[in-house]
Design a protein around this motif. Structure first.
Motif, PDB file in Angstrom:
ATOM      1  N   SER A 105       4.123  -5.191   3.607  1.00 50.79           N
ATOM      2  CA  SER A 105       5.574  -4.964   3.637  1.00 50.79           C
ATOM      3  C   SER A 105       5.984  -3.845   2.694  1.00 50.79           C
ATOM      4  CB  SER A 105       6.320  -6.256   3.276  1.00 50.79           C
ATOM      5  OG  SER A 105       6.046  -6.641   1.937  1.00 50.79           O
ATOM      6  N   THR A 106       5.228  -3.658   1.614  1.00 45.79           N
ATOM      7  CA  THR A 106       5.565  -2.636   0.611  1.00 45.79           C
ATOM      8  C   THR A 106       5.091  -1.244   1.016  1.00 45.79           C
ATOM      9  OG1 THR A 106       5.413  -4.296  -1.152  1.00 45.79           O
ATOM     10  CG2 THR A 106       5.338  -1.973  -1.824  1.00 45.79           C
ATOM     11  N   PHE A 107       3.923  -1.181   1.661  1.00 46.18           N
ATOM     12  CA  PHE A 107       3.273   0.116   1.864  1.00 46.18           C
ATOM     13  C   PHE A 107       3.089   0.542   3.319  1.00 46.18           C
ATOM     14  CE2 PHE A 107       1.748  -1.114  -2.387  1.00 46.18           C
ATOM     15  CZ  PHE A 107       1.943   0.059  -3.106  1.00 46.18           C
ATOM     16  N   SER A 108       3.250  -0.367   4.276  1.00 44.32           N
ATOM     17  CA  SER A 108       2.859  -0.017   5.650  1.00 44.32           C
ATOM     18  C   SER A 108       3.637   1.177   6.195  1.00 44.32           C
ATOM     19  CB  SER A 108       3.027  -1.221   6.581  1.00 44.32           C
ATOM     20  OG  SER A 108       4.377  -1.637   6.625  1.00 44.32           O
ATOM     21  N   HIS A 109       4.913   1.302   5.809  1.00 40.13           N
ATOM     22  CA  HIS A 109       5.704   2.431   6.323  1.00 40.13           C
ATOM     23  C   HIS A 109       5.303   3.761   5.681  1.00 40.13           C
ATOM     24  CE1 HIS A 109       7.693   1.370   2.577  1.00 40.13           C
ATOM     25  NE2 HIS A 109       8.390   2.504   2.618  1.00 40.13           N
ATOM     26  N   GLY A 192      -3.170  13.666  -1.534  1.00 39.75           N
ATOM     27  CA  GLY A 192      -3.927  12.611  -0.876  1.00 39.75           C
ATOM     28  C   GLY A 192      -3.053  11.883   0.123  1.00 39.75           C
ATOM     29  N   LYS A 193      -3.661  11.035   0.938  1.00 46.87           N
ATOM     30  CA  LYS A 193      -2.927  10.267   1.937  1.00 46.87           C
ATOM     31  C   LYS A 193      -3.024   8.782   1.633  1.00 46.87           C
ATOM     32  CE  LYS A 193      -3.225  13.471   5.837  1.00 46.87           C
ATOM     33  NZ  LYS A 193      -3.623  13.638   7.265  1.00 46.87           N
ATOM     34  N   LEU A 194      -1.891   8.104   1.765  1.00 40.79           N
ATOM     35  CA  LEU A 194      -1.862   6.674   1.493  1.00 40.79           C
ATOM     36  C   LEU A 194      -2.513   5.907   2.644  1.00 40.79           C
ATOM     37  CD1 LEU A 194       0.631   4.672  -0.403  1.00 40.79           C
ATOM     38  CD2 LEU A 194       0.066   3.792   1.861  1.00 40.79           C
ATOM     39  N   SER A 195      -3.363   4.939   2.290  1.00 43.14           N
ATOM     40  CA  SER A 195      -4.035   4.158   3.321  1.00 43.14           C
ATOM     41  C   SER A 195      -4.319   2.742   2.838  1.00 43.14           C
ATOM     42  CB  SER A 195      -5.340   4.825   3.751  1.00 43.14           C
ATOM     43  OG  SER A 195      -6.315   4.712   2.730  1.00 43.14           O
ATOM     44  N   PHE A 196      -4.608   1.869   3.781  1.00 41.57           N
ATOM     45  CA  PHE A 196      -5.087   0.522   3.503  1.00 41.57           C
ATOM     46  C   PHE A 196      -6.605   0.507   3.626  1.00 41.57           C
ATOM     47  CE2 PHE A 196      -0.715  -0.148   4.624  1.00 41.57           C
ATOM     48  CZ  PHE A 196      -0.308  -1.255   3.891  1.00 41.57           C
ATOM     49  N   TRP A 197      -7.269  -0.282   2.771  1.00 43.57           N
ATOM     50  CA  TRP A 197      -8.717  -0.460   2.864  1.00 43.57           C
ATOM     51  C   TRP A 197      -9.017  -1.907   3.215  1.00 43.57           C
ATOM     52  CZ3 TRP A 197     -12.537   2.438  -0.734  1.00 43.57           C
ATOM     53  CH2 TRP A 197     -12.220   3.808  -0.763  1.00 43.57           C
TER      54      TRP A 197
END
Length: 206
Positions: A105-109, A192-197
């Motif tokens: 919810s905090t980072f997905s967008h 850099g690019k924000l991503s989920f791991w």
């Protein structure tokens, strides 16, 4: 959605390792990081991670140690397995403090968003080395949440069998005289690019 959230291990800003290697090469050539590169050239193939004291250039025990890297070509350190290949800034972990759902919810967008980073210095011990950084508070019209690590950094090198997360201890180790720090005269900018791991330590899309 539940299956997706279970896969979330952390949120990071992923930085192309070539940017990192070019920066390291720049400071190697200038002599700024001479102490670090002298150390890893004489780095033993079987170090003791428990020994957290800096190994001095004058340490006779290192005289016959295996040379881990020669002069790198065009700042390419990929031939040395101790250099981190998936260079990134860990922004937040899924765990006691944050549920995977909270991170989503905090980072997905923001995933895929390019974020500016300023590299301000370099810290190293005989087990870990990392770039000290600051992260832009916004990207375009988007506000970037603060990094949850008190020491925002990019781990660039780890000794064999040593956890990358030990880089978090480098500022304290510097204060105790068990690590070294170099502050750069000028900040070095990169993106850099924000991503989920996921739990395989691989970036993936929510």
């Amino acid at each position: 959605d539940d299956d997706v959230s279970k896969n979330v291990k952390l949120v990071s800003i992923d930085i192309d390792r070539i940017q990192i290697h070019e920066l390291l090469e720049k400071h190697r050539e200038s002599g700024t990081l001479k102490g670090f590169f002298d150390f890893i050239r004489s780095f033993s193939s079987s170090p003791s991670p428990q020994d957290t004291n800096i190994i001095k250039d004058s340490d006779n025990t290192m005289a016959d140690a295996t040379e881990m890297i020669a002069q790198p070509k065009n700042g390419d350190y990929t031939s040395d397995p101790n250099f981190v290949q998936k260079t990134h800034v860990t922004m937040a972990f899924a765990g006691e403090k944050n549920s995977p759902e909270t991170l989503i919810s905090t980072f997905s967008h923001l995933q895929g968003l390019e974020i500016k980073i300023s590299v301000t210095g370099f810290l190293w011990s005989n087990t870990n080395a990392a770039l000290a950084i600051s992260i832009a508070s916004s990207a375009g019209e988007e506000t970037i949440p603060a990094c949850e690590n008190s020491f925002a950094h990019i781990t660039v090198w780890v000794a064999p069998d040593v956890k990358k997360s030990l880089s978090n201890q480098l500022p304290n180790m510097v204060e105790m005289g068990k690590a070294s720090r170099v502050d750069f005269d000028q900040e070095n900018e990169m993106t850099g690019k924000l991503s989920f791991w996921n739990h395989k330590n691989e970036p993936f899309t929510i």
